[in-house]
Design a protein around this motif. Structure first.
Motif, PDB file in Angstrom:
ATOM      1  N   ARG A   1     -10.119 -62.784   6.065  1.00 10.93           N
ATOM      2  CA  ARG A   1      -9.285 -61.840   6.796  1.00 10.93           C
ATOM      3  C   ARG A   1      -9.206 -62.251   8.256  1.00 10.93           C
ATOM      4  NH1 ARG A   1      -9.546 -57.216   9.804  1.00 10.93           N
ATOM      5  NH2 ARG A   1     -11.773 -57.536  10.037  1.00 10.93           N
TER       6      ARG A   1
ATOM      7  N   SER B   1      -6.478 -53.016   7.020  1.00 11.62           N
ATOM      8  CA  SER B   1      -7.768 -53.600   7.393  1.00 11.62           C
ATOM      9  C   SER B   1      -7.626 -55.046   7.852  1.00 11.62           C
ATOM     10  CB  SER B   1      -8.741 -53.527   6.207  1.00 11.62           C
ATOM     11  OG  SER B   1      -8.336 -54.393   5.159  1.00 11.62           O
ATOM     12  N   HIS B   2      -6.506 -55.672   7.571  1.00  9.18           N
ATOM     13  CA  HIS B   2      -6.238 -57.045   7.985  1.00  9.18           C
ATOM     14  C   HIS B   2      -5.472 -57.098   9.309  1.00  9.18           C
ATOM     15  CE1 HIS B   2      -7.536 -58.721   4.097  1.00  9.18           C
ATOM     16  NE2 HIS B   2      -7.024 -57.613   3.602  1.00  9.18           N
TER      17      HIS B   2
ATOM     18  N   LEU C   1     -19.126 -61.135  11.532  1.00  2.10           N
ATOM     19  CA  LEU C   1     -19.033 -59.683  11.524  1.00  2.10           C
ATOM     20  C   LEU C   1     -19.504 -59.058  12.827  1.00  2.10           C
ATOM     21  CD1 LEU C   1     -20.451 -59.109   7.942  1.00  2.10           C
ATOM     22  CD2 LEU C   1     -18.071 -59.422   8.634  1.00  2.10           C
TER      23      LEU C   1
ATOM     24  N   GLU D   1     -12.707 -58.637  16.371  1.00  2.96           N
ATOM     25  CA  GLU D   1     -11.809 -58.853  15.251  1.00  2.96           C
ATOM     26  C   GLU D   1     -10.967 -60.108  15.450  1.00  2.96           C
ATOM     27  OE1 GLU D   1     -11.187 -54.421  13.452  1.00  2.96           O
ATOM     28  OE2 GLU D   1      -9.539 -55.336  14.525  1.00  2.96           O
TER      29      GLU D   1
ATOM     30  N   GLN E   1     -13.767 -60.274   3.085  1.00  2.00           N
ATOM     31  CA  GLN E   1     -14.142 -59.021   2.450  1.00  2.00           C
ATOM     32  C   GLN E   1     -15.215 -59.329   1.417  1.00  2.00           C
ATOM     33  OE1 GLN E   1     -12.626 -55.682   3.292  1.00  2.00           O
ATOM     34  NE2 GLN E   1     -12.592 -57.155   4.985  1.00  2.00           N
TER      35      GLN E   1
ATOM     36  N   HIS F   1     -11.875 -46.674   9.897  1.00  2.38           N
ATOM     37  CA  HIS F   1     -11.496 -48.016  10.327  1.00  2.38           C
ATOM     38  C   HIS F   1     -12.431 -48.528  11.415  1.00  2.38           C
ATOM     39  CE1 HIS F   1      -9.097 -51.369  11.799  1.00  2.38           C
ATOM     40  NE2 HIS F   1      -8.238 -51.203  10.816  1.00  2.38           N
ATOM     41  N   LYS F   2     -12.877 -47.635  12.283  1.00  5.03           N
ATOM     42  CA  LYS F   2     -13.712 -48.044  13.413  1.00  5.03           C
ATOM     43  C   LYS F   2     -15.190 -48.182  13.049  1.00  5.03           C
ATOM     44  CE  LYS F   2     -13.206 -46.087  17.366  1.00  5.03           C
ATOM     45  NZ  LYS F   2     -13.079 -45.052  18.424  1.00  5.03           N
TER      46      LYS F   2
ATOM     47  N   VAL G   1     -16.908 -54.286   8.697  1.00  4.70           N
ATOM     48  CA  VAL G   1     -15.615 -54.925   8.539  1.00  4.70           C
ATOM     49  C   VAL G   1     -15.445 -55.565   7.164  1.00  4.70           C
ATOM     50  CG1 VAL G   1     -16.344 -57.133   9.522  1.00  4.70           C
ATOM     51  CG2 VAL G   1     -13.949 -56.430   9.702  1.00  4.70           C
ATOM     52  N   ASP G   2     -16.569 -55.993   6.542  1.00  4.51           N
ATOM     53  CA  ASP G   2     -16.439 -56.697   5.272  1.00  4.51           C
ATOM     54  C   ASP G   2     -16.258 -55.771   4.075  1.00  4.51           C
ATOM     55  OD1 ASP G   2     -19.022 -55.740   5.530  1.00  4.51           O
ATOM     56  OD2 ASP G   2     -19.940 -57.406   4.433  1.00  4.51           O
TER      57      ASP G   2
ATOM     58  N   ARG H   1     -14.291 -52.793   4.767  1.00  2.00           N
ATOM     59  CA  ARG H   1     -13.311 -51.860   5.323  1.00  2.00           C
ATOM     60  C   ARG H   1     -12.108 -51.690   4.402  1.00  2.00           C
ATOM     61  NH1 ARG H   1     -11.413 -53.588  10.992  1.00  2.00           N
ATOM     62  NH2 ARG H   1     -13.503 -52.862  11.555  1.00  2.00           N
TER      63      ARG H   1
END
Length: 440
Positions: free
Chosen positions: A5, A145-146, A251, A256, A262, A398-399, A403-404, A406
């Protein structure tokens, strides 16, 4: 299978694309119930469907009308099934194929409902729109998420826009004093929405190359071509997939700008990840339970005479209730860029929304509110509570989630509002019948 991502840059095209995703995906959901109801009651061929306002209301009764919660139930159950099942395998389906499915279902649903000649046919069309909407919500929330977090705000604003544009368009086009069109003609006009939906994805969006590359989808291998070209295409796909899978996840919190895969999740992993999301999902579920109990179970029984109802007929009052509600939803779903609610406020919103539901139940039973303007104001607040809960819930997810995971978290969390709506549909039918029994 994990996918690398690399968040796309925030551009006006990506913001516009996600806003259109929200608008188009929810548009059919907003107008399907009232349109299907009009058509199945043989009002599509020019029969007036807005009577004059009631001069006096001597006795209150249900006038033999079935609860709108019954049709809501027929629409929301397919969405609930989609949201329960799809997050466990949708990661294996390319985004392009998912989007094509959503657009095709929506286009077909408009046609089926427009030409429905029976209750069963109309409900089938409503169900098609519901399936498309359910797949769409999971698809575009996980797709966000991307991209940077601003796409969540754009999506939420678009879904709010669908409510206000869809409800107003249907009410205005079918109102004899305004558009004067039949529901059938109105539905055919709405076929422009799937076209805009397709353009938003395949033309407007700047799609990250590392996410489900269209060249690597099985369907691309089915295009007739010579064996050599097909082998080259498959070889290129395999090379790209290997590069994606070999990319090491980076991560770092808040960063980002790096490539982040993911995580590959087992079924047990996916179930376990739901538990930390409950603090977001339960409040959202209760807010949606309250607002849909109001909209599809109680406002149908809230109406006023000519003097206190702005000269609107009973049917028109109900339509404009929906418009005011959607105005509130649009304002609040578009607000997160300016006002981001703390997580603690998410627990207050269900209390306020359920208090609104109690107020509408008392009004439906005893008719104590003196003028429709008061109801309009409360319905506007109802929409503000619902929209705020939705956009801030997904903004916090989202916050705050790693992240992996999300992508999966955003898609499974969308189950919360559907559970609330299903509960509201069942409860709305029971409350409607209870009030009707008391009114006689």
């Amino acid at each position: 299978m994990g996918r690398a991502r690399q968040p796309a840059p925030t551009t006006w095209r990506n913001i516009a694309a996600f806003w259109l995703f929200g608008l188009c995906n929810n548009y059919g959901y907003v107008i399907m119930l009232s349109a299907a109801d009009d058509i199945i009651h043989k009002q599509a061929e020019g029969v007036p469907f807005n009577k004059k306002c009631m001069e006096e209301i001597e006795t209150r009764s249900c006038h033999g009308r079935a609860s709108t919660g019954a049709i809501l139930l027929a629409e929301i159950l397919p969405i609930l099934v989609i949201k329960i099942v799809m997050p466990f395998f949708c990661h294996k389906i390319p985004y392009g194929f998912r989007h094509f499915t959503v657009v095709a279902l929506q286009f077909s649903a408009y046609l089926v409902v427009a030409y429905a000649t029976s209750f069963e046919m109309a409900i089938f069309g409503v169900a098609m729109a519901a399936v498309g909407s359910g797949i769409g919500e999971i698809t575009y929330l996980s797709l966000s998420s991307h991209f940077p977090i601003s796409t969540i705000a754009a999506w939420s604003s678009g879904t709010g826009g669908a409510g206000i544009v869809g409800s107003f368009a249907y009410a205005a086009l079918t109102e004899p004093q305004l558009g004067g069109l039949t529901p059938r003609m109105t539905m055919l006009i709405m076929l422009t929405i799937p076209v805009a939906f397709a353009v938003a994805y395949w033309v407007v969006l700047q799609f990250p190359k590392t996410v489900y590359s269209p060249g690597c989808t099985p369907s691309s291998w089915l295009v007739p071509e010579d064996i050599g070209r097909r082998e080259k295409r498959m070889s290129a796909c395999c090379t790209e997939i290997r590069e994606v899978l070999n990319a090491q996840p980076l991560l770092e919190a808040g960063d980002e700008s790096h490539l982040a895969s993911q995580r590959s999740l087992t079924f047990g992993d996916r179930v376990n990840l739901i538990k930390p999301l409950l603090k977001f999902m339960v409040p959202l579920m209760l807010v949606y339970f309250g607002e849909y109990l109001i909209n599809q179970g109680l406002t149908q029984l809230v109406y006023f005479n000519c003097a206190n109802g702005l000269g609107l007929s009973k049917g028109s009052q109900y339509r404009w209730y929906q418009v005011l509600y959607q105005v509130g939803v649009f304002i609040s779903r578009s607000s997160v860029r300016f006002i981001e609610l703390p997580q603690k406020v998410l627990y207050l919103l269900p209390i306020l929304q359920l208090a609104n539901a109690v107020l509408f139940y008392i009004e439906a039973r005893y008719a104590f509110v003196p003028h429709i303007w008061i109801v309009f104001a409360v319905i506007l607040m109802e929409g503000l509570y619902g929209g705020s809960s939705y956009v801030n819930t997904f903004n916090h997810i989202h916050k705050n989630v790693p992240v992996d995971v999300r992508e999966y978290s955003l898609s499974i969390a969308s189950l919360a509002d559907s559970i609330g709506i299903v509960g509201a549909a069942f409860t709305g039918i029971l409350l409607h019948n209870n009030i009707c029994d008391q009114l006689g």
